[in-house]
Motif scaffolding. Structure first.
Motif, PDB file in Angstrom:
ATOM      1  N   UNK A  95       0.807  -1.206   0.000  1.00  0.00           N
ATOM      2  CA  UNK A  95       0.000   0.000   0.000  1.00  0.00           C
ATOM      3  C   UNK A  95       0.841   1.257   0.000  1.00  0.00           C
ATOM      4  N   UNK A  96       2.040   1.231  -0.584  1.00  0.00           N
ATOM      5  CA  UNK A  96       2.860   2.415  -0.424  1.00  0.00           C
ATOM      6  C   UNK A  96       2.382   3.574  -1.294  1.00  0.00           C
ATOM      7  N   UNK A  97       1.552   3.291  -2.316  1.00  0.00           N
ATOM      8  CA  UNK A  97       1.035   4.390  -3.130  1.00  0.00           C
ATOM      9  C   UNK A  97      -0.382   4.784  -2.776  1.00  0.00           C
ATOM     10  N   UNK A  98      -0.956   4.148  -1.796  1.00  0.00           N
ATOM     11  CA  UNK A  98      -2.353   4.428  -1.462  1.00  0.00           C
ATOM     12  C   UNK A  98      -2.480   4.835  -0.019  1.00  0.00           C
ATOM     13  N   UNK A  99      -3.631   5.460   0.300  1.00  0.00           N
ATOM     14  CA  UNK A  99      -3.913   5.811   1.688  1.00  0.00           C
ATOM     15  C   UNK A  99      -4.688   4.676   2.318  1.00  0.00           C
ATOM     16  N   UNK A 140      -7.428   3.751   4.399  1.00  0.00           N
ATOM     17  CA  UNK A 140      -8.566   4.394   5.037  1.00  0.00           C
ATOM     18  C   UNK A 140      -9.345   3.411   5.904  1.00  0.00           C
ATOM     19  N   UNK A 165      -6.237  -0.026  -8.358  1.00  0.00           N
ATOM     20  CA  UNK A 165      -6.428   1.414  -8.481  1.00  0.00           C
ATOM     21  C   UNK A 165      -6.931   1.876  -7.124  1.00  0.00           C
ATOM     22  N   UNK A 166      -7.118   3.171  -6.938  1.00  0.00           N
ATOM     23  CA  UNK A 166      -7.459   3.631  -5.591  1.00  0.00           C
ATOM     24  C   UNK A 166      -8.827   3.110  -5.163  1.00  0.00           C
TER      25      UNK A 166
END
Lengths: 423, 272
Positions: free
Chosen positions: A30-34, A36, A340-341
């Motif tokens: 998950x290094x490119x995503x937040x 949540x 994707x996000x």
């Protein structure tokens, strides 16, 4: 007393594995995503922790560490927890997050998630019918029912991945197969790529210019009246739009070409880097390992009988470590390629499910590689499953996967030299 | 598999050997045509890069800016896709002139393999402006913009230019950067009302760091860029600045300032 000590040891190692899974999730996946929804991270780490604990228990079994009664207890406990997670928790959350992404079903998220889960359970149960995995004396709600099905899915997955890995690993790392790539090849391809982009740009400029002229003429046209005015307007717009669609087709073809040139250039760059890496010390070491493991893989393909059980134990250890590492790397690559996000949560949970099933079936299959005296604990814990079926099923799928990978790589390798023919 | 695509793009027969021979012939023609069009194209070339993480909405944005329409079926961008925007420089004044601005939408993520990065670098040559796109609902995409801008700006130098960069963000570099930047935040409509001020404060800091204007919009709704809105004004100002730097700023005194610092290769101001 020893039971308490053993439990403390097991618990500590589980916490360690949990922490490792947490870090892996945060730093790699998950290094490119937040993040949540923290529940996703927790579920992933729990699955990872309990899967690794199972491998740890096998090692303890072989080494004779901890007392056998506490080992047995922990086996059972671990198995129940991981089955609970793989069959109830993860599929439910997958359904929940899929439903959350669909706007229409926002109102009754829980209800729809439960419906998805029931559908999953139905197909999961039906999976057991075509396979001869159970003997009739098992009840309907016994643990063997669940494990057998999880085992089938996991074993198929493992065999597919191992078959492909067995063929791809030598192909990738052995220098015999590395095509010779020079800097001038790469420069030539890059030049072609840029020229294609230039052509696309000039054609798009013409389209934009023509459209603008048509638009401006369209305004004037409204002012033109009379018979000749109408004829002129019809003919000019017709040739204008015909031209446009022709140029647009050329642009589409050129764009497809530019994409292929881009992919070929990336391929050449990757090959060049691999060649450079193979010249380093680390590269040479891995090259040697590659030869060693390819011999092992070839030997597995031809199913030669084991001649020493102690070598098989060492190989069990190596297989565990490399398969965990290999699986994590493959999952990461897969995740980067398709997420994707929006869908990242769902994909991570699917990966956790695959990982759990993969590890459970590794335990099933490892029984084959273990020396005889240690197989009893696995048989005792997992109940009376038809282990032979799983071994045979693994071998069949492994063979199919390896042969189709050989075919696929052969075709890809054949096509490659033709691509780089100089003009 | 890829040679099939090649053949279909040239609309020829499927035999691979004859395809390659024909392709050779066709390509020599393409070479000559390309050489001529290259000269013609470079006379009026204004190149703007559109950079950002995967999935932030670069392709939708470029489509909206160039075709004035919403992109119906966005899909993954492989490599680089280019589109052309017709821009009226100094609209409404007697100096009005039409320019064609090329928007180069470079696909991929900042964490791609090094082979992808070195191939991508091919597109960063002679760039006249950069649009940095980030997703307002995803903080990481905003943070990655520092790395994206460094990747593009450091490549913009030729091997002989001296680049002083250790890979870290340096505010001074951006303060005197000769390449105009524009910051665009997408998916604005997906932010709930109560979070908007917080997000806008964050993007304000970002635009200060890059020394760039910022626009926040939703690529599926053309009204954010409707004529007369502040977004549309900022956009035209950015493009006008890009065109000015490309054609009208050749002041020698400015260039000596850059050579003293030796930070960026000002060769990008020359024409190829």
């Amino acid at each position: 007393m020893s039971f308490v000590v053993d439990s403390v040891i097991m618990f500590t190692s589980q916490v360690l594995f949990f922490g490792f899974g947490w870090l892996f999730f945060m730093r790699q996946l998950f290094k490119d995503y937040e993040v949540r929804q923290y529940i996703v991270q927790v579920v992933f780490s729990i699955t990872f922790a309990f899967s690794c604990t199972m491998f740890e228990l096998i090692i303890f079994e072989i080494l004779g560490a901890l007392s056998s009664s506490s080992r047995y207890f922990h086996w059972k406990f671990n198995l129940y927890v991981i089955l609970l997670v793989l069959i109830f928790v993860v599929p439910f959350y997958i359904g929940y997050f899929v439903v959350s992404n669909i706007r229409l079903l926002q109102r009754q998220k829980l209800l729809f998630a439960c419906m998805v889960w029931f559908t999953f359970m139905y197909f999961f149960w039906k999976l057991g019918d075509p396979f001869p995995i159970l003997s009739p004396k098992h009840g309907i709600l016994s643990i063997e029912q669940l494990i057998s099905r999880v085992g089938v899915i996991g074993v198929t997955l493992m065999a597919l991945l191992s078959g492909f890995g067995a063929v791809n690993c030598p192909y990738t790392y052995m220098s015999y197969f590395l095509r010779n790539v020079t800097d001038s090849d790469i420069l030539a391809l890059e030049r072609r790529l840029l020229q294609t982009m230039d052509m696309i740009v000039s054609k798009k400029k013409r389209i934009a210019m023509t459209r603008r002229q048509m638009y401006q003429r369209g305004e004037d046209q409204n002012k033109q009246t009379g018979f000749w005015g109408m004829i002129k307007s019809v003919t000019s717009t017709q040739t204008g739009s015909e031209n446009l669609s022709l140029i647009q087709q050329e642009v589409d073809a050129l764009e497809e070409l530019s994409r292929q040139l881009f992919l070929e250039t990336v391929d050449l760059q990757a090959t060049k880097e691999r060649i450079e890496y193979s010249k380093t010390f680390q590269g040479k070491y891995f090259n040697f390992l590659g030869y060693f493991f390819s011999i092992y893989c070839v030997w597995k393909i031809f199913m030669v009988k084991f001649w020493s059980q102690h070598i098989s134990f060492i190989l069990v250890g190596i297989i565990i470590v490399t398969s965990i590492r290999g699986l994590l790397i493959t999952l990461t690559k897969f995740f980067y390629a398709i997420s994707s996000s929006k869908s990242s949560n769902v994909i991570v949970l699917v990966l956790a499910q695959i990982m759990g099933m993969y590890f459970v079936s590794s335990v099933l299959l490892m029984r084959m590689s273990m020396p005889l005296e240690y197989r009893s604990i696995v048989t005792e814990v997992l109940g009376e499953l038809q282990f032979n079926f799983y071994h045979r099923w693994f071998d069949v799928i492994f063979l199919v996967s390896a042969l189709s990978s050989i075919l696929f790589l052969y075709l890809a390798h054949k096509q490659a030299p033709e691509k780089h023919m100089t003009l | 598999m890829s040679t099939n695509g090649f053949a279909s793009s040239l609309s020829l027969c499927n035999q691979s050997a004859s395809t390659n021979r024909y392709a050779g012939g066709v390509f020599t023609i393409f070479f000559r045509v390309a050489a001529v069009t290259k000269k013609m194209a470079s006379l009026d070339r204004v190149k703007v890069l559109v950079l950002g993480d995967s999935g932030v909405g670069k392709s939708s944005l470029v489509h909206l800016l160039c075709q004035n329409q919403v992109l119906g079926n966005p899909s993954w961008t492989v490599g680089c896709s280019v589109d052309v925007r017709v821009q009226d420089y100094k609209e409404g004044t007697p100096d009005e002139k039409t320019y064609y601005i090329e928007l180069w939408d470079v696909g991929g993520s900042i964490g791609s393999a090094s082979s992808v990065k070195s191939t991508r670098a091919v597109f960063y040559n002679s760039v006249n402006g950069i649009m940095l796109v980030h997703d307002l609902t995803n903080k990481k995409s905003s943070q990655n913009l520092y790395r994206w801008s460094l990747e593009a700006l450091n490549k913009d130098s030729s091997p002989t230019g001296v680049i002083v960069s250790n890979g870290d963000y340096d505010r001074e570099q951006f303060a005197e950067n000769p390449v105009p930047l524009l910051l665009i935040g997408t998916k604005f409509d997906q932010i709930p009302e109560n979070k908007r001020s917080e997000v806008l404060t964050r993007t304000a800091f970002l635009s200060e760091d890059f020394n760039a204007e910022e626009i926040n919009l939703d690529c599926t709704n053309p009204r954010y860029l409707a004529a007369g809105t502040s977004n549309a004004v900022k956009l035209s100002r950015f493009f006008d600045k890009v065109i000015e730097k490309r054609y009208f700023t050749r002041d020698p005194s400015q260039m000596t300032g850059f050579t003293d610092r030796k930070r960026f290769n000002f060769k990008s101001l020359h024409y190829d």
